[in-house]
Design a protein around this motif. Structure first.
Motif, short mmCIF file in Angstrom:
data_model
loop_
_atom_site.label_atom_id
_atom_site.label_comp_id
_atom_site.label_asym_id
_atom_site.label_seq_id
_atom_site.Cartn_x
_atom_site.Cartn_y
_atom_site.Cartn_z
N ARG A 1 0.83 -1.21 0.00
CA ARG A 1 0.00 0.00 0.00
C ARG A 1 0.87 1.26 0.00
O ARG A 1 0.54 2.25 -0.67
CB ARG A 1 -0.95 0.00 1.21
CG ARG A 1 -2.05 -1.04 1.09
CD ARG A 1 -3.13 -0.87 2.14
NE ARG A 1 -2.69 -1.08 3.50
CZ ARG A 1 -2.74 -2.24 4.16
NH1 ARG A 1 -3.19 -3.32 3.57
NH2 ARG A 1 -2.34 -2.31 5.41
N ASN B 1 2.40 1.70 -3.52
CA ASN B 1 1.39 2.20 -4.45
C ASN B 1 1.20 3.71 -4.29
O ASN B 1 1.07 4.43 -5.29
CB ASN B 1 0.05 1.49 -4.23
CG ASN B 1 0.05 0.08 -4.77
OD1 ASN B 1 0.91 -0.32 -5.54
ND2 ASN B 1 -0.94 -0.69 -4.35
N GLU C 1 -5.56 -0.62 -1.04
CA GLU C 1 -4.52 -0.58 -2.07
C GLU C 1 -3.49 0.54 -1.87
O GLU C 1 -2.41 0.49 -2.44
CB GLU C 1 -5.16 -0.41 -3.46
CG GLU C 1 -6.07 -1.56 -3.85
CD GLU C 1 -5.34 -2.86 -4.06
OE1 GLU C 1 -4.24 -2.84 -4.64
OE2 GLU C 1 -5.87 -3.90 -3.63
N TYR C 2 -3.86 1.57 -1.10
CA TYR C 2 -3.00 2.74 -0.91
C TYR C 2 -2.95 3.13 0.56
O TYR C 2 -3.94 3.01 1.27
CB TYR C 2 -3.52 3.94 -1.71
CG TYR C 2 -3.48 3.74 -3.19
CD1 TYR C 2 -2.40 4.19 -3.94
CD2 TYR C 2 -4.52 3.09 -3.85
CE1 TYR C 2 -2.35 4.00 -5.30
CE2 TYR C 2 -4.47 2.89 -5.23
CZ TYR C 2 -3.39 3.34 -5.94
OH TYR C 2 -3.34 3.15 -7.30
#
Length: 157
Positions: free
Chosen positions: A75, A78, A111-112
């Protein structure tokens, strides 16, 4: 608020020194190995990742880490590839704005991350070429540790 702005400016200023002349696969592996050895010597429980253009060229984890740290690494990486800034700087900026990267930019929470611990590696005359990431401590400790390690490694090049 002023303290957050000062921290963010310190991170920005420090980031200006994270510049390499080249960043080959071997150099990325060497950087990762340096961070790993430093973590062992200092007893830091961290997962460590070094990438170049999103390709993972080094990955290791010291004792005391779990698969959760692997997910934090992903994460954080990203976010750096999205913003081209250290995750700690991004997180401080969002705190100052009383916002977050998920609502403001429509990014997925899984995801981030805006937690510190991942910094961009900049190539002289080129720009961002890769990342160095650690996960396992507080976000401030992760950021400080990875930044110090990368600056030490650059000074030895």
């Amino acid at each position: 608020m002023e303290e957050l702005k000062n921290k963010m400016n310190q991170v920005k200023e420090q980031q200006k020194s994270i510049v390499v002349k080249s960043f080959t696969n071997a150099e990325a592996f060497d950087l990762g190995s340096y961070i790993y050895e430093k973590a062992l010597k200092e007893g830091k429980p961290v997962a460590i990742s070094v990438t170049r253009n999103r390709q993972k060229l080094f990955y290791a984890a010291t004792e005391g880490t779990t698969v959760e740290n692997d997910h934090w690494v992903m994460r954080k990486e990203n976010a750096v590839y999205f913003f081209n800034k250290p995750t700690f700087e991004t997180g401080l900026y969002m705190q100052i704005r009383n916002d977050n990267i998920w609502d403001k930019y429509g990014l997925e929470r899984g995801e981030y991350s805006q937690n510190g611990g991942c910094i961009p590696i900049m190539a002289e005359g080129f720009g961002m070429i890769g990342t160095a990431t650690v996960s396992g401590m507080s976000q401030a400790e992760d950021h400080i540790f990875v930044t110090e390690a990368v600056l030490e490694w650059i000074s030895k090049q």
